[in-house]
Enzyme design. Structure first.
Site, PDB file in Angstrom:
ATOM      1  N   LYS A  83    -119.524 -35.404  -2.830  1.00 20.78           N
ATOM      2  CA  LYS A  83    -120.296 -34.165  -2.693  1.00 20.78           C
ATOM      3  C   LYS A  83    -119.968 -33.259  -3.871  1.00 20.78           C
ATOM      4  O   LYS A  83    -118.798 -32.951  -4.118  1.00 20.78           O
ATOM      5  CB  LYS A  83    -119.892 -33.493  -1.385  1.00 20.78           C
ATOM      6  CG  LYS A  83    -120.977 -32.776  -0.649  1.00 20.78           C
ATOM      7  CD  LYS A  83    -120.406 -32.347   0.713  1.00 20.78           C
ATOM      8  CE  LYS A  83    -121.371 -31.516   1.473  1.00 20.78           C
ATOM      9  NZ  LYS A  83    -120.715 -30.937   2.663  1.00 20.78           N
TER      10      LYS A  83
HETATM   11  C1  E4P Z   1    -122.846 -29.580   5.059  1.00 19.63           C
HETATM   12  O1  E4P Z   1    -122.760 -30.464   4.255  1.00 19.63           O
HETATM   13  C2  E4P Z   1    -122.246 -28.248   4.882  1.00 19.63           C
HETATM   14  O2  E4P Z   1    -120.944 -28.425   4.500  1.00 19.63           O
HETATM   15  C3  E4P Z   1    -122.326 -27.426   6.153  1.00 19.63           C
HETATM   16  O3  E4P Z   1    -123.469 -27.795   6.879  1.00 19.63           O
HETATM   17  C4  E4P Z   1    -122.227 -25.958   5.908  1.00 19.63           C
HETATM   18  O4  E4P Z   1    -122.476 -25.271   7.113  1.00 19.63           O
HETATM   19  P1  E4P Z   1    -122.127 -23.731   7.319  1.00 19.63           P
HETATM   20  O5  E4P Z   1    -123.075 -22.902   6.525  1.00 19.63           O
HETATM   21  O6  E4P Z   1    -122.277 -23.517   8.798  1.00 19.63           O
HETATM   22  O7  E4P Z   1    -120.717 -23.557   6.848  1.00 19.63           O
END
Ligand code: E4P
Length: 217
Positions: A83
């Site tokens: 990522k």
């Molecule tokens: C997904 O890959 C993200 O890390 C996650 O959905 C972020 O979510 P949040 O905005 O609730 O922290």
């Protein structure tokens, strides 16, 4: 629609996996912090549990360092999706890592143009953050719809991974629009099964059943 689970909590992943609900997992530095575990150790454990992609996020901000971190994370298991953030350096890292054959999830996407760039850089997944856009009074779902249209217009193969999902409605809408994947926190996944009419109906059936005096077992 594929469901990824947005957590580094292995107990929660195990429970959902038993139900066949887990097509993959996404983690991020905040989720690793919340799990209180070593990133390499917990990510390896998750990769061993799940056949699908497991996203593990780099924390460097310069392309060369992101690439080095991405290569290290990719060594954990073949199902790692590295990522990287949607910055110019993140796009450079995406291109290099995908050229090397790694899956890359480009995260922190907040615009259709960013999503277009990620697809051009060969991303396997683009992660538009619905909830965080809604938080600032913008429309996260409109972004998902725009990306769907653009990717379909040009036949980009990058999968739309709806992220920052905060409610059951977010899942319904993302599915309706045609996001390929939703990454869902375990608590929201549980909420998908809930309906007050189900509870009310079950209650009435059980009360009537009691009146029959019968038993099935
Ligand atoms: C997904 O890959 C993200 O890390 C996650 O959905 C972020 O979510 P949040 O905005 O609730 O922290």
């Amino acid at each position: 629609m594929k469901f990824f689970v947005d957590t580094a909590d292995t107990a929660a992943i195990a429970e959902l996996k038993e139900l066949g609900m887990v097509d993959g997992v996404t983690t991020n530095p905040s989720l690793i912090m919340k799990a209180g575990r070593d990133i390499l150790e917990v990510t390896k454990e998750i990769c061993d549990m799940i056949d699908g992609p497991v996203s593990a996020e780099v924390v460097a901000t310069e392309a060369a360092d992101m690439i080095a971190e991405g290569r290290k994370l990719a060594k954990i298991a073949p199902n790692i999706a590295v990522k990287v953030p949607l910055t110019w350096d993140g796009l450079k890292a995406c291109k290099t890592l995908t050229d090397e054959g790694h899956m890359v999830n480009v995260t922190l996407c907040f615009s259709a143009n960013q999503a277009l760039l990620a697809a051009k850089a060969g991303a396997s997944f683009i992660s538009p953050f619905i909830g965080r856009l809604d938080d600032i009074n913008l429309d996260g779902m409109e972004l998902i719809a725009d990306i769907r249209t653009i990717y379909d217009n040009f036949d980009f193969q990058t999968e739309i991974l709806a992220a920052s999902i905060r409610s059951a409605n977010h899942v319904t809408e993302a599915a309706r629009i045609g996001a390929d994947v939703a990454t869902v926190p375990p608590a929201v996944l549980h909420k998908l099964a809930e309906h007050p009419l189900t509870d009310k109906g079950l209650d009435a059936f059980l009360k009537d059943w009691e009146k029959t005096g019968q038993k099935i077992l």
